[in-house]
Design a protein around this motif. Sequence first.
Motif, PDB file in Angstrom:
ATOM      1  N   ALA A 121       0.819  -1.205   0.000  1.00  0.00           N
ATOM      2  CA  ALA A 121       0.000   0.000   0.000  1.00  0.00           C
ATOM      3  C   ALA A 121       0.856   1.261   0.000  1.00  0.00           C
ATOM      4  N   ASN A 153      -6.442  -0.911   3.384  1.00  0.00           N
ATOM      5  CA  ASN A 153      -7.379   0.210   3.458  1.00  0.00           C
ATOM      6  C   ASN A 153      -6.975   1.212   4.537  1.00  0.00           C
ATOM      7  N   TYR A 197      -4.341   3.568   3.187  1.00  0.00           N
ATOM      8  CA  TYR A 197      -4.954   4.544   2.288  1.00  0.00           C
ATOM      9  C   TYR A 197      -5.796   5.555   3.071  1.00  0.00           C
ATOM     10  N   ASN A 254     -11.198   2.812  -3.038  1.00  0.00           N
ATOM     11  CA  ASN A 254      -9.840   2.273  -3.132  1.00  0.00           C
ATOM     12  C   ASN A 254      -9.550   1.806  -4.557  1.00  0.00           C
ATOM     13  N   SER A 255      -8.437   1.146  -4.747  1.00  0.00           N
ATOM     14  CA  SER A 255      -7.990   0.815  -6.102  1.00  0.00           C
ATOM     15  C   SER A 255      -8.878  -0.211  -6.798  1.00  0.00           C
TER      16      SER A 255
END
Length: 807
Positions: free
Chosen positions: A25, A353, A356, A402-403
Motif C-alpha cells: 500500500a 485500506n 490509504y 480504493n484501487s
Amino acid sequence: MKEQINFFSSVVSKLYQHALALVFAVNEINENPNILPNITIGFHMYDSYYDARMTYHTTLDLLFKSHRFVPNYTCDNQRSLIAVIGSLGSEISLCMSDVLGLYKIPQLTYSSFAPEENGKAQFPYLYHTVPSESHQYRGIIQLLQHFRWTWVGLFVVDDDSGEHFLQVMEPLLSQNGICSAFTERILKEAFWRTDTEMDNMGENMYLRLTDSKARTCIVYGEMMTILLLILITNFLYKEISLGNVWIMTAQIEFAFASIQMDANLQAFQGAISFTIHSNHLLKFKEFLQMVKPSRTQGYGFLKDFWEQAFDCTFLNLQEKEVHRICTGEEKLESLPGPLFEIGMTGHSYSIYNAVYAVAHAFHAMYSSRSNHRVIVEGKILQFQDFRPWQLHSYFQGIWFNNSVGETVSFNHNREMEDGFDIMNMVTFPNNSFLKVKIGSIQHKALTGEFIINDDLIVWHRKFTQIPPVSSCSNSCQPGYQKKKKEGEKFCCYDCVLCPEGKISNQNDMDDCFMCPEDQYPSKDRDVCILKVIHFLSYEEPLGTSLASAAVSFSLITVLALGIFIKHKNTPIVKANNHVITYTLLISLLLCFLCSFLFLGQPRKLTCFFRQSTFGIIFSVAVSCVLAKTITVVLAFMATKPGYSMRKWLGKRLTNSIAFSSSFVEVVICTVWLATTPPFPDFDMHSLIGEIIAECNEGSVIMFYIVLGYMGILSIISFTVAFLARKLPDSFNEAKFITFSMLMFCSVWLSFVPTYLSTKGKYMVAVEIFSILASSTGLLGCIFSPKCYIILLRPELNIREQLVRRNK
C-alpha cells in the motif's frame, strides 16, 4: 526532493502477509501522483510478541528516539509520528491505545472489537478498519439456523474477550432456540504447561468431542487458541479425524499460517470460518512475486520470515552446521497454504485500506494550502509543525474509493462499514489447504442480509449425512410437537403427537396449532385440509328422494283438488264447506311445495322465508281442520230439538274460525321477520371436515313460538275430533279427522327431540320429512275416504245416505 512521513505497524512475523500488505500500500501511494505528490510515506515495524509488557515497551519506543521513556512528557526527542496501525489482537490494540491516547495519536486497528470494548469516550482516537463483532455474532446465529444446528460446543480463549464472547453469545443462542452443549476454555499459557497438564487437557477435550452429540463447535480466540487446538488434536489422535464442523471467528483467520509442516489438519476438513471481507488485488500478487531478500531493503523481519517459511538458513560464517542454505530466490507462491497465502486475506486487506485512509486524511488536511502550508488556529504551519491529533477531524469525514472501486469510510462508531466473508476450508493429504468463499454477511447482517451457497461447501469426509446433524434430540416430524425433558436444556426433548384438533406442519415445532375455521386437521395431524360445505342438495340420494316425494304428493293433492272441483255438485262435496275444503287442499299443496325451500344451499331469500312460510301454511291447514271439526260437532248438535246455536251454523262461522286461527300465526311470523329475521350462516365446528351451511333462525324463541302455536291448534283440533268420534258414521267425518290429527301430532311431537339431536343436512331432512309425513297424514285420512266414495262408490254419494241416522 520529497519529504518523508513515518507511521508504524505492529505485526507478528509469522503473519508476514500483513507486513507485505503495508509495504504494498505504501508503494502504491508513493507512486500515485494524485495523493500527496510531494510527500513520501515511510514506515517502521514492531513485533508485540502477543505480550502486554512488550507492547507497552515497543509503543513507547516508537514515540521517542532515545531508549529513555518519559511517559506524559513531550520533548524534542519525540518522533514526527502521524498514525499507528495495529494489531491483530484486540487486547494488544487496547494496550497500545493506553499509551497512544495520551498523545492523541490516531490508531487504526484491524482487530475485531466487541461493542462494549469500543467505547467512543474511553478510546476516542481508535479507528477500526473491520466491522463490529456484533455483526459476526449475528452471522454465527444465522449460520446455525440455516443448517438447523441446535446443539453446539464452545471453545473460547480464557481471557476477557473470551468471557465477553460467552456473555453475548450464550443469550443469543438461547433466544434463537440453540443450546451450548459444553463450554471449554483454552488457556493462553497452555503452551508452557507440563506434559501431564497437556494430557489432562487433551483428554478432557476428547471426552467433550466424543461423548457429546454436538457435531458443531464454535472456536473463538486468537492465534494461540487455534494453535493449541491443533496441537491437542495432533497429540491425541494423530491420523484420526474427529468428524466435527468447526466454526471459527475472524480473529483466528491466519492462525494456520504458523503451523509446522508436520501438523495434521485433517480434523479441520470442512471447517467454516468468518473472515474480514477482502477483494482481489491483481498487482498484489505481482508484488509478492518480486519479494526477495536480496532485492528488498527495509522490510522488517523478512530474513526471519524467509528462514522459517522455507525451512532454511542464510549462510553465516559463524555457524558450522547448516541444515539447508537459503538462496534468497525461493518463490512465495511455492509455499503451501498453512505457511503462506498468496491471495490477499481479510486482515491484510484491512491494513491496505488503513494505509490509504491515513494517506487520504493527511492529503485532505495538507492540500488545503499549497507549498506545504496549512492554517491552524490562524497560524501558517509548515510540514514539520503538523501534529497527529489534527488528523482526527479529517478521519471523521473521510470517504474514498480504493484501487478496486470499493468505498472506504468510517461510521459514527469509527468503524468501516464492511461485512464478513464466509470461507470453507478444504484440506489435502499433504496438509495444504484451500479456502473457498461460500457466502457473506453484509454490514446490514442484523437485518438478515445473510448469503450462503450450500453447493460449494466441502464437508468432512466422515459425515454420512449432508449437511451433518448437530442436535441433542432427533428432529420432531410434522404432526408432532416437542416436549421438554425434565432436568435438561430446552434443546433436549421428546416428540409427542399433536393433541386432537391441532397440527404441526414443520419440523421441531414447540407447539401444535389449530387449523383455520374453514379447515380441519389431517389424519396424521401434519396438514390442514379445506372443509367441504355441507348442506342437503338435490343431487344426493337423500335430497333426490325427498324432492321426489314432495313432487309426488303435490300431484296427488292437485288430483284430489281436481276431483272435488269436478264433483262439486255431489252431496258428499256439498256436505263440506267448499271454501274450507279448497283452502285445506291448497294449503296441503303448498305444504308439500314448501319442502323445496329447505333443499339446496341456504341463501338469504330462502332463509328469510322458509320457516315463516312453513309455519303460516301449516297453521292455515290445521285451522281448516279445526274449523271442519267444530262445524261437524255444531251441525250434529243443531239437529236436536230446541238447540239455540242453530242460527250460528253456516259458512261464516267456519270461515271465521279458519281465518282467525291462521291470522294469529301470521302476526307471530311478521313480528319475527321484522325483529330478528333468519339469515344464512356457517357452522364451522359441529362436524369434523365439513362446514355446515345452515339458516340461523335469528331468534330461537320466535321459532319455537311458531311451532308451539301450531301445536296448540293441532291439540285443540285433535281433542275436539276425539270427543266427536262416536257420532254417526254416515253423518260426520270426525273419525277421519281424529286419525289425521293423531298422526299429525305424533309426527311433530317426535320432530322436536329428533331435530335437536341432529346436525347439518340431517336436521333439514328431519324437518322436510316431518312436513311431508304430517301433510300426507292430513291428505290421506281426510280426503282419501271421500275420493273413494266419489270415484268407486258413487251409489253412496246420495243425500239419503248423508242424512240417515243410526237408531
